[in-house]
Write a protein that holds these residues in place. Structure first.
Motif, PDB file in Angstrom:
ATOM      1  N   VAL A  81      12.615  10.930  28.553  1.00 27.31           N
ATOM      2  CA  VAL A  81      12.868  11.238  29.964  1.00 27.31           C
ATOM      3  C   VAL A  81      12.352  12.636  30.241  1.00 27.31           C
ATOM      4  N   LYS A  82      11.578  12.745  31.295  1.00 28.71           N
ATOM      5  CA  LYS A  82      11.061  14.061  31.661  1.00 28.71           C
ATOM      6  C   LYS A  82      11.647  14.493  32.997  1.00 28.71           C
ATOM      7  N   LYS A  92      10.295  26.234  39.416  1.00 33.87           N
ATOM      8  CA  LYS A  92      10.407  24.917  38.793  1.00 33.87           C
ATOM      9  C   LYS A  92      10.074  24.962  37.307  1.00 33.87           C
ATOM     10  N   VAL A  93      10.846  24.211  36.540  1.00 34.13           N
ATOM     11  CA  VAL A  93      10.555  24.095  35.101  1.00 34.13           C
ATOM     12  C   VAL A  93      10.692  22.642  34.655  1.00 34.13           C
ATOM     13  N   GLU A  94      10.115  22.352  33.510  1.00 36.08           N
ATOM     14  CA  GLU A  94      10.168  21.001  32.966  1.00 36.08           C
ATOM     15  C   GLU A  94      11.015  20.963  31.697  1.00 36.08           C
ATOM     16  N   THR A  95      11.682  19.830  31.520  1.00 41.38           N
ATOM     17  CA  THR A  95      12.501  19.596  30.334  1.00 41.38           C
ATOM     18  C   THR A  95      12.241  18.163  29.898  1.00 41.38           C
ATOM     19  N   VAL A  96      12.116  17.939  28.598  1.00 38.47           N
ATOM     20  CA  VAL A  96      11.856  16.575  28.135  1.00 38.47           C
ATOM     21  C   VAL A  96      12.890  16.174  27.090  1.00 38.47           C
ATOM     22  N   LEU A  97      13.488  15.005  27.285  1.00 37.93           N
ATOM     23  CA  LEU A  97      14.453  14.454  26.330  1.00 37.93           C
ATOM     24  C   LEU A  97      13.763  13.343  25.545  1.00 37.93           C
ATOM     25  N   HIS A 102      16.612  10.253  14.083  1.00 35.17           N
ATOM     26  CA  HIS A 102      17.744  11.113  13.711  1.00 35.17           C
ATOM     27  C   HIS A 102      18.522  11.610  14.919  1.00 35.17           C
ATOM     28  N   GLY A 103      18.191  11.167  16.113  1.00 35.15           N
ATOM     29  CA  GLY A 103      18.960  11.575  17.289  1.00 35.15           C
ATOM     30  C   GLY A 103      18.082  12.013  18.450  1.00 35.15           C
ATOM     31  N   ASN A 104      18.717  12.637  19.438  1.00 36.46           N
ATOM     32  CA  ASN A 104      17.994  13.073  20.628  1.00 36.46           C
ATOM     33  C   ASN A 104      17.547  14.524  20.485  1.00 36.46           C
ATOM     34  N   SER A 105      16.309  14.734  20.850  1.00 43.24           N
ATOM     35  CA  SER A 105      15.761  16.079  20.800  1.00 43.24           C
ATOM     36  C   SER A 105      15.354  16.474  22.220  1.00 43.24           C
ATOM     37  N   ILE A 106      15.555  17.748  22.552  1.00 46.95           N
ATOM     38  CA  ILE A 106      15.191  18.190  23.895  1.00 46.95           C
ATOM     39  C   ILE A 106      14.186  19.329  23.818  1.00 46.95           C
ATOM     40  N   CYS A 107      13.193  19.263  24.692  1.00 45.32           N
ATOM     41  CA  CYS A 107      12.174  20.306  24.746  1.00 45.32           C
ATOM     42  C   CYS A 107      12.452  21.170  25.971  1.00 45.32           C
ATOM     43  N   LEU A 108      12.716  22.465  25.743  1.00 42.63           N
ATOM     44  CA  LEU A 108      13.156  23.360  26.812  1.00 42.63           C
ATOM     45  C   LEU A 108      12.072  24.355  27.225  1.00 42.63           C
ATOM     46  N   SER A 109      12.085  24.696  28.509  1.00 38.86           N
ATOM     47  CA  SER A 109      11.221  25.770  29.012  1.00 38.86           C
ATOM     48  C   SER A 109      11.955  27.098  28.912  1.00 38.86           C
ATOM     49  N   THR A 110      11.199  28.174  28.742  1.00 41.95           N
ATOM     50  CA  THR A 110      11.811  29.496  28.633  1.00 41.95           C
ATOM     51  C   THR A 110      11.341  30.465  29.721  1.00 41.95           C
ATOM     52  N   GLN A 111      10.279  30.093  30.432  1.00 46.52           N
ATOM     53  CA  GLN A 111       9.787  30.933  31.522  1.00 46.52           C
ATOM     54  C   GLN A 111       9.296  30.023  32.654  1.00 46.52           C
ATOM     55  N   LEU A 157      11.997  24.778  21.458  1.00 48.93           N
ATOM     56  CA  LEU A 157      11.592  25.693  22.537  1.00 48.93           C
ATOM     57  C   LEU A 157      10.073  25.614  22.623  1.00 48.93           C
ATOM     58  N   MET A 158       9.631  24.538  23.267  1.00 47.63           N
ATOM     59  CA  MET A 158       8.197  24.240  23.332  1.00 47.63           C
ATOM     60  C   MET A 158       7.772  23.804  24.720  1.00 47.63           C
ATOM     61  N   GLY A 159       8.638  24.054  25.701  1.00 52.93           N
ATOM     62  CA  GLY A 159       8.280  23.675  27.068  1.00 52.93           C
ATOM     63  C   GLY A 159       7.428  24.770  27.704  1.00 52.93           C
ATOM     64  N   ILE A 160       7.583  24.938  29.001  1.00 51.71           N
ATOM     65  CA  ILE A 160       6.801  25.942  29.712  1.00 51.71           C
ATOM     66  C   ILE A 160       7.241  27.346  29.283  1.00 51.71           C
ATOM     67  N   GLY A 161       6.248  28.203  29.029  1.00 53.03           N
ATOM     68  CA  GLY A 161       6.544  29.598  28.721  1.00 53.03           C
ATOM     69  C   GLY A 161       6.393  29.952  27.251  1.00 53.03           C
ATOM     70  N   GLU A 162       6.375  31.247  26.996  1.00 54.93           N
ATOM     71  CA  GLU A 162       6.281  31.763  25.621  1.00 54.93           C
ATOM     72  C   GLU A 162       7.647  32.366  25.277  1.00 54.93           C
ATOM     73  N   PRO A 163       8.435  31.697  24.423  1.00 54.77           N
ATOM     74  CA  PRO A 163       9.794  32.162  24.153  1.00 54.77           C
ATOM     75  C   PRO A 163       9.880  33.615  23.660  1.00 54.77           C
ATOM     76  N   LEU A 164       8.920  34.040  22.864  1.00 54.98           N
ATOM     77  CA  LEU A 164       9.006  35.410  22.338  1.00 54.98           C
ATOM     78  C   LEU A 164       8.564  36.451  23.370  1.00 54.98           C
TER      79      LEU A 164
END
Ligand code: SAH
Length: 342
Positions: A81-82, A92-97, A102-111, A157-164
């Protein structure tokens, strides 16, 4: 008038200090913290064991941040699900489930957007707007769980943005996520992906959080890497690999290298051999081969040689796998949905 505080971005210690400052008891903060991070309460009025007096303090001095779902795309193929989330200021940011065995993983945006300028990436094409607050990173999890009825088991932490590039807020997010009185998630279930901000990799190593560091490499030498990733001019490969080696020595956590295979750019045998030579001295590591998602302004297309490239790495003694493509029918490629809706 005093501005209200974003309560979801406060650590327990910060909340305790504020509650004392406003004349309430310290232990109240712990109760409220659990309501926010365990029960995911979206209003103070829902906190049933909190007195009217405390609720009045909360309502006067704090607000609970929130995200609105602008779009939800559900893959028919694999339960991916996106979400396109709208922030309070309209960003606006995007998140993907995603669902794995092994379970549900979520991809989060940081910027909101990104400054890094990687040539093949849709997230950076629309420019950089601002950093996300810790609450806005957390809420991507809370809202997605609320909406989907599923529980998130691991985080990337692989969505929109550079976490570091949003270091302090991302560190605060991680400390909230793993707090014993809150969600209490082990950071072993978190991967942080970076394009290679070397100074910050050292800062992260010092913290020894137990998370997995993923480094977006995409090329084994400076000439090729600088061509597709401008950040390489600031932190060239030699410094980056040294930082990865030091990170591993300090934390004992193996590095995961991401390598997006682009047709006729980095998918030939010579590149594979150079990559083997580069990574061999590191000892234990993993290469995650990603068939590149083609973006509109492109110029770059998906390599048909992923399996071949992977085999060559493995034969050369490098642990490599090709990443499964999820949500292929819903434009899961990062940053595209946001850009289409601007
Ligand atoms: N800024 C961080 C995290 C976000 S990008 C980073 O650079 O690592 C997450 C991963 O997706 C990175 O490896 C990035 O290089 C990769 N990526 C970006 N655009 C892509 C595309 N069009 N196809 C495949 N991978 C892509």
């Amino acid at each position: 008038m005093e501005e209200k505080t974003d309560i979801l971005s406060l650590t327990l210690e910060e909340l305790e200090a504020k509650m004392l400052q406003f004349g309430d008891k310290k232990y109240r903060a712990g109760q409220v913290f659990r309501w926010l991070h365990v029960n995911k309460a979206d209003s103070f009025d829902k906190m049933t064991n909190i007195s009217a007096q405390t609720k009045a303090i909360l309502n006067e001095h704090f607000y609970i941040n929130s995200l609105k779902i602008q779009k939800r795309l559900v893959s028919k193929a694999d339960n991916t699900v996106k979400y396109l989330y709208v922030l309070p200021d309209g960003g606006k940011v995007e998140t993907v489930l995603m669902e794995y065995h092994h379970g549900n993983s979520i991809c989060l945006s940081t910027q909101v957007g990104c400054k890094m300028g990687c040539r093949f990436c849709a997230s950076t094409k629309a420019g950089f707007v601002r950093n996300l607050q810790p609450s806005e990173i957390l809420l991507q999890i809370y809202e997605t769980e609320r909406d989907s009825g599923r529980t998130v088991d691991s985080i990337v932490l692989m969505g929109i943005g550079e976490p570091l590039d949003n270091y302090d807020n991302v560190m605060k997010f991680l400390s909230l996520l793993s707090h014993k009185s809150g969600r209490n998630m082990s950071l072993r279930h978190v991967s942080l992906s970076t394009c290679g901000l070397v100074d910050r990799i050292y800062d992260l190593a010092e913290k020894n959080l137990g998370l997995t560091l993923s480094v977006s490499l995409h090329a084994p030498n400076d000439e090729k890497r600088s061509e597709i990733m401008p950040i390489n001019d600031r932190y060239p490969i030699e410094r980056l690999i040294k930082a990865c080696d030091d990170y591993f020595k300090k934390t004992g956590r193996r590095i995961s290298f991401e390598f997006a295979l682009i047709k006729d750019v980095n998918d030939d045998k010579d590149t594979a051999d150079k990559l083997i030579a580069l990574l061999k001295p590191l000892g234990v590591c993993h290469v995650n081969l990603i068939p590149i998602n083609e973006i509109r302004e492109g110029g770059y297309s998906k390599s048909p040689k992923a399996a071949e490239f992977c085999k060559r790495l493995c034969d050369g003694g490098i642990n490599a796998t090709v990443r499964r493509t999820l949500g292929a029918d819903i434009e899961a490629a990062c940053g595209q949905l946001r850009r289409d809706n601007m």
